[in-house]
Design an enzyme around this catalytic site. Sequence first.
Site, PDB file in Angstrom:
ATOM      1  CB  CYS A  22      40.825  32.481  31.930  1.00 24.45           C
ATOM      2  SG  CYS A  22      39.058  32.264  32.240  1.00 24.45           S
ATOM      3  CB  ALA A  23      41.699  33.788  36.743  1.00 24.18           C
TER       4      ALA A  23
END
Length: 171
Positions: free
Chosen positions: A85-86
Amino acid sequence: MSVSQITPTLFLSGKDAAMNKALIFNRGITLIINVTPEHTSPSYQGVECLQVPVSDQPHARLCDHFENVAERIHGNQTGSTLVHCAAGMSRSPALVMAYLMRYRGVTLRQAHDWVRDCRPYIRPNAGFWRQLLEYEKELYGRNTVKMTATPLGVLPEATASEGDPQYCLSW
Protein backbone atom coordinates in the site's frame (compact mmCIF):
# COMPACT_ATOMS: atom_id res chain seq x y z
CA MET A 1 12.35 1.63 1.14
CA SER A 2 11.58 -1.26 3.44
CA VAL A 3 10.51 -4.70 2.27
CA SER A 4 9.48 -7.26 4.86
CA GLN A 5 9.53 -10.98 4.16
CA ILE A 6 6.48 -12.67 5.69
CA THR A 7 6.98 -16.17 4.24
CA PRO A 8 9.59 -17.46 1.80
CA THR A 9 7.38 -16.27 -1.09
CA LEU A 10 5.38 -13.38 0.42
CA PHE A 11 6.64 -9.84 0.88
CA LEU A 12 5.05 -6.70 2.34
CA SER A 13 6.05 -3.11 1.64
CA GLY A 14 5.10 0.44 0.84
CA LYS A 15 4.70 1.73 -2.72
CA ASP A 16 8.39 2.47 -3.33
CA ALA A 17 9.43 -1.18 -3.37
CA ALA A 18 7.07 -1.97 -6.24
CA MET A 19 8.82 0.66 -8.35
CA ASN A 20 12.25 -0.91 -7.80
CA LYS A 21 12.70 -3.25 -10.76
CA ALA A 22 15.91 -4.81 -9.40
CA LEU A 23 14.22 -5.65 -6.09
CA ILE A 24 11.23 -7.19 -7.89
CA PHE A 25 13.42 -9.48 -9.98
CA ASN A 26 15.93 -10.26 -7.20
CA ARG A 27 13.10 -11.46 -4.94
CA GLY A 28 11.49 -13.51 -7.72
CA ILE A 29 8.26 -11.53 -7.53
CA THR A 30 5.74 -12.49 -10.21
CA LEU A 31 2.64 -10.96 -8.58
CA ILE A 32 2.31 -7.43 -7.19
CA ILE A 33 -0.85 -6.59 -5.25
CA ASN A 34 -1.23 -2.82 -5.12
CA VAL A 35 -3.66 -1.85 -2.35
CA THR A 36 -4.11 1.81 -3.25
CA PRO A 37 -6.54 3.71 -5.45
CA GLU A 38 -4.00 6.45 -6.21
CA HIS A 39 -0.77 4.70 -7.21
CA THR A 40 -0.36 3.05 -10.58
CA SER A 41 1.22 -0.36 -10.79
CA PRO A 42 4.48 -0.75 -12.70
CA SER A 43 4.66 -2.87 -15.82
CA TYR A 44 7.37 -5.52 -15.75
CA GLN A 45 7.64 -8.44 -18.12
CA GLY A 46 6.49 -11.63 -16.40
CA VAL A 47 4.99 -9.77 -13.41
CA GLU A 48 1.23 -9.64 -12.97
CA CYS A 49 -0.25 -6.67 -11.12
CA LEU A 50 -3.54 -6.71 -9.23
CA GLN A 51 -4.99 -3.34 -8.22
CA VAL A 52 -7.11 -3.26 -5.04
CA PRO A 53 -8.41 0.33 -5.04
CA VAL A 54 -9.16 0.81 -1.33
CA SER A 55 -8.45 3.98 0.64
CA ASP A 56 -6.89 3.85 4.09
CA GLN A 57 -10.10 4.99 5.78
CA PRO A 58 -11.92 3.13 8.59
CA HIS A 59 -15.13 3.01 6.52
CA ALA A 60 -13.41 1.53 3.42
CA ARG A 61 -14.46 -2.04 2.68
CA LEU A 62 -11.16 -3.88 2.54
CA CYS A 63 -13.02 -7.05 3.57
CA ASP A 64 -14.57 -7.22 0.10
CA HIS A 65 -11.10 -8.21 -1.10
CA PHE A 66 -10.00 -10.66 1.63
CA GLU A 67 -10.96 -13.84 -0.23
CA ASN A 68 -9.83 -12.81 -3.71
CA VAL A 69 -6.46 -11.50 -2.55
CA ALA A 70 -5.85 -14.54 -0.32
CA GLU A 71 -6.67 -16.85 -3.25
CA ARG A 72 -4.35 -14.92 -5.56
CA ILE A 73 -1.46 -15.07 -3.07
CA HIS A 74 -2.08 -18.77 -2.43
CA GLY A 75 -2.42 -19.53 -6.13
CA ASN A 76 0.76 -17.77 -7.24
CA GLN A 77 2.85 -20.82 -8.11
CA THR A 78 5.20 -19.02 -10.51
CA GLY A 79 7.15 -16.98 -7.96
CA SER A 80 6.81 -14.64 -5.00
CA THR A 81 4.13 -12.07 -4.20
CA LEU A 82 4.56 -8.48 -3.06
CA VAL A 83 1.59 -6.86 -1.29
CA HIS A 84 1.93 -3.12 -0.87
CA CYS A 85 0.00 0.00 0.00
CA ALA A 86 1.32 3.54 0.37
CA ALA A 87 3.43 2.92 3.50
CA GLY A 88 2.98 -0.80 4.19
CA MET A 89 1.41 -0.09 7.57
CA SER A 90 -2.38 -0.49 7.33
CA ARG A 91 -4.05 -1.85 4.18
CA SER A 92 -1.42 -4.30 2.97
CA PRO A 93 -0.70 -5.80 6.44
CA ALA A 94 -4.45 -6.29 6.94
CA LEU A 95 -4.71 -8.21 3.66
CA VAL A 96 -1.65 -10.29 4.55
CA MET A 97 -3.21 -11.13 7.94
CA ALA A 98 -6.42 -12.21 6.17
CA TYR A 99 -4.33 -14.45 3.89
CA LEU A 100 -2.52 -16.00 6.86
CA MET A 101 -5.82 -16.75 8.58
CA ARG A 102 -7.38 -18.23 5.45
CA TYR A 103 -4.50 -20.31 4.07
CA ARG A 104 -2.08 -20.77 6.98
CA GLY A 105 -4.78 -21.63 9.51
CA VAL A 106 -3.73 -19.11 12.15
CA THR A 107 -5.93 -16.94 14.35
CA LEU A 108 -6.06 -13.18 13.97
CA ARG A 109 -3.91 -12.84 17.09
CA GLN A 110 -1.30 -15.20 15.60
CA ALA A 111 -1.48 -13.51 12.19
CA HIS A 112 -0.92 -10.11 13.79
CA ASP A 113 2.04 -11.40 15.80
CA TRP A 114 3.52 -13.02 12.69
CA VAL A 115 3.26 -9.89 10.55
CA ARG A 116 4.35 -7.57 13.37
CA ASP A 117 7.42 -9.75 14.02
CA CYS A 118 8.40 -9.27 10.36
CA ARG A 119 7.33 -5.61 10.14
CA PRO A 120 7.18 -4.07 13.65
CA TYR A 121 5.53 -0.78 12.67
CA ILE A 122 2.27 -2.12 11.18
CA ARG A 123 -0.90 -0.37 12.34
CA PRO A 124 -4.11 -1.29 10.51
CA ASN A 125 -6.82 1.30 11.09
CA ALA A 126 -9.73 0.53 13.44
CA GLY A 127 -12.12 -0.18 10.57
CA PHE A 128 -9.79 -2.78 9.09
CA TRP A 129 -9.44 -4.37 12.54
CA ARG A 130 -13.23 -4.65 12.78
CA GLN A 131 -13.33 -6.29 9.36
CA LEU A 132 -10.55 -8.72 10.32
CA LEU A 133 -12.47 -9.59 13.49
CA GLU A 134 -15.57 -10.39 11.43
CA TYR A 135 -13.46 -12.49 9.06
CA GLU A 136 -11.86 -14.41 11.93
CA LYS A 137 -15.31 -15.11 13.38
CA GLU A 138 -16.50 -16.31 9.97
CA LEU A 139 -13.46 -18.60 9.58
CA TYR A 140 -13.17 -19.94 13.14
CA GLY A 141 -16.43 -19.15 14.92
CA ARG A 142 -14.68 -17.08 17.59
CA ASN A 143 -12.43 -14.09 18.06
CA THR A 144 -8.97 -13.96 19.61
CA VAL A 145 -8.86 -10.15 19.59
CA LYS A 146 -11.39 -7.54 20.73
CA MET A 147 -11.62 -3.78 20.24
CA THR A 148 -11.04 -1.64 23.34
CA ALA A 149 -11.53 2.08 23.91
CA THR A 150 -8.29 3.78 24.98
CA PRO A 151 -7.13 7.40 25.26
CA LEU A 152 -5.61 6.88 21.78
CA GLY A 153 -8.96 5.77 20.32
CA VAL A 154 -10.38 2.32 19.71
CA LEU A 155 -7.58 -0.22 19.52
CA PRO A 156 -7.43 -4.00 19.27
CA GLU A 157 -6.77 -6.06 22.37
CA ALA A 158 -6.34 -9.83 22.31
CA THR A 159 -8.77 -11.82 24.40
CA ALA A 160 -7.18 -14.06 26.97
CA SER A 161 -7.88 -17.76 26.77
CA GLU A 162 -8.42 -19.57 30.04
CA GLY A 163 -5.05 -19.78 31.74
CA ASP A 164 -3.39 -17.29 29.35
CA PRO A 165 -2.16 -13.92 30.57
CA GLN A 166 -3.98 -10.93 29.09
CA TYR A 167 -2.42 -10.00 25.78
CA CYS A 168 -2.69 -6.46 24.48
CA LEU A 169 -1.87 -5.41 20.92
CA SER A 170 -0.37 -2.00 21.52
CA TRP A 171 2.02 0.27 19.73
